[in-house]
Design an enzyme around this catalytic site. Structure first.
Site, PDB file in Angstrom:
ATOM      1  N   ASP A 251     -15.986   3.143 -10.252  1.00 22.71           N
ATOM      2  CA  ASP A 251     -15.891   3.378  -8.817  1.00 22.71           C
ATOM      3  C   ASP A 251     -14.709   4.325  -8.607  1.00 22.71           C
ATOM      4  O   ASP A 251     -13.868   4.496  -9.501  1.00 22.71           O
ATOM      5  CB  ASP A 251     -15.667   2.046  -8.096  1.00 22.71           C
ATOM      6  CG  ASP A 251     -15.533   2.207  -6.598  1.00 22.71           C
ATOM      7  OD1 ASP A 251     -16.325   2.950  -6.009  1.00 22.71           O
ATOM      8  OD2 ASP A 251     -14.611   1.593  -6.028  1.00 22.71           O
TER       9      ASP A 251
ATOM     10  N   ASP B 279     -12.832   5.035  -5.083  1.00 23.51           N
ATOM     11  CA  ASP B 279     -11.826   4.656  -4.087  1.00 23.51           C
ATOM     12  C   ASP B 279     -11.185   3.316  -4.423  1.00 23.51           C
ATOM     13  O   ASP B 279     -11.869   2.327  -4.699  1.00 23.51           O
ATOM     14  CB  ASP B 279     -12.468   4.600  -2.699  1.00 23.51           C
ATOM     15  CG  ASP B 279     -13.015   5.954  -2.280  1.00 23.51           C
ATOM     16  OD1 ASP B 279     -12.297   6.951  -2.477  1.00 23.51           O
ATOM     17  OD2 ASP B 279     -14.147   6.017  -1.779  1.00 23.51           O
TER      18      ASP B 279
END
Length: 241
Positions: A30, A32
């Site tokens: 991922d 963020d």
């Protein structure tokens, strides 16, 4: 354009056995609050406010509201994307790219985590195939993935017509179970599977994909993902210290 399909129960693809021995394991990240010490989607909205590109008070209030919904796992992705993609429709690509270049240097560079870059380097050195998979749209995140040296990249794709953004989405939003759908499409197209795979994430929104990989790792996880990781025996990493 990829049509929306229900998320499959498994993202393992029937790869050609002849290629099993040369297939590199996927190390999926991922973006963020995982590789970045912040949220690029929310930060882009704040950047637009600070530049006076949008109505500052109204846009910031909506941007903050959606961000809180995202953290709570209650955000309506289609409602958010209607909001977030609208500014892309109101300016030329040349202007947008110019602003994004400024955004990269002023906002993104300071929040790239050194330990995250070291983790990417570790997987790269091990011969793994690196991938970033993010709910944030590809206009915002594509240059970030390039900056991090990650070639395989899946994000929510804004629809374009004659080189301009329409405000609509092309295919399945890369969010929650949509990440599973999008990765499954990629696996099929690339004759790949999840043997030996890792997925690193901070968010409870990524639980559907964390459940699919061989090695799920919680990175600076939110409260709900921390509980899930503890219950399931998943490693928990702190890349911020």
């Amino acid at each position: 354009t990829v049509s929306c399909q229900p998320a499959p129960t498994s993202v393992f693809s029937a790869a050609n056995p002849k290629h099993e021995s040369v297939m590199k394991p996927l190390a999926i990240f991922d973006l963020d609050n995982t590789l970045l010490n912040g949220d690029s989607d929310h930060a882009w909205g704040e950047f637009l406010c600070q530049k006076g590109i949008v109505d500052e008070a109204a846009y910031r209030a909506a941007n903050d509201r959606f961000f809180e919904q995202y953290k709570a796992g209650t955000m309506d992705i289609n409602e958010f994307l209607e909001f977030a993609l609208k500014p892309l429709t109101e300016h030329s690509r040349v202007q947008l790219d110019q602003w994004h270049s400024e955004f990269m240097s002023a906002v993104i560079e300071p929040i790239i985590l050194p330990k995250a870059e070291a983790l990417l380097a570790k997987h790269r050195a091990a011969g793994d195939r690196l991938m970033i998979i993010t709910a944030t749209n590809s206009f915002v995140t594509g240059p970030i993935a390039k900056r991090l040296g990650v070639d395989e990249f899946l994000a929510t794709e804004p629809e374009q017509l004659n080189g301009n953004y329409t405000g609509k989405i092309a295919g399945t939003p890369c969010f929650q179970s949509g990440k599973v759908t999008r990765l499954n499409e990629w696996l099929k197209a690339n004759n790949a599977n999840l043997s030996g795979s890792h997925f690193y994430s901070d968010s409870i929104n990524d639980l559907p994909l964390l459940e699919q990989v061989e090695r799920a790792v919680a990175v600076n996880p939110d409260e709900r993902l921390t509980l899930e990781a503890e219950q399931r025996g998943w490693p928990i990493l702190d890349l911020r210290r």
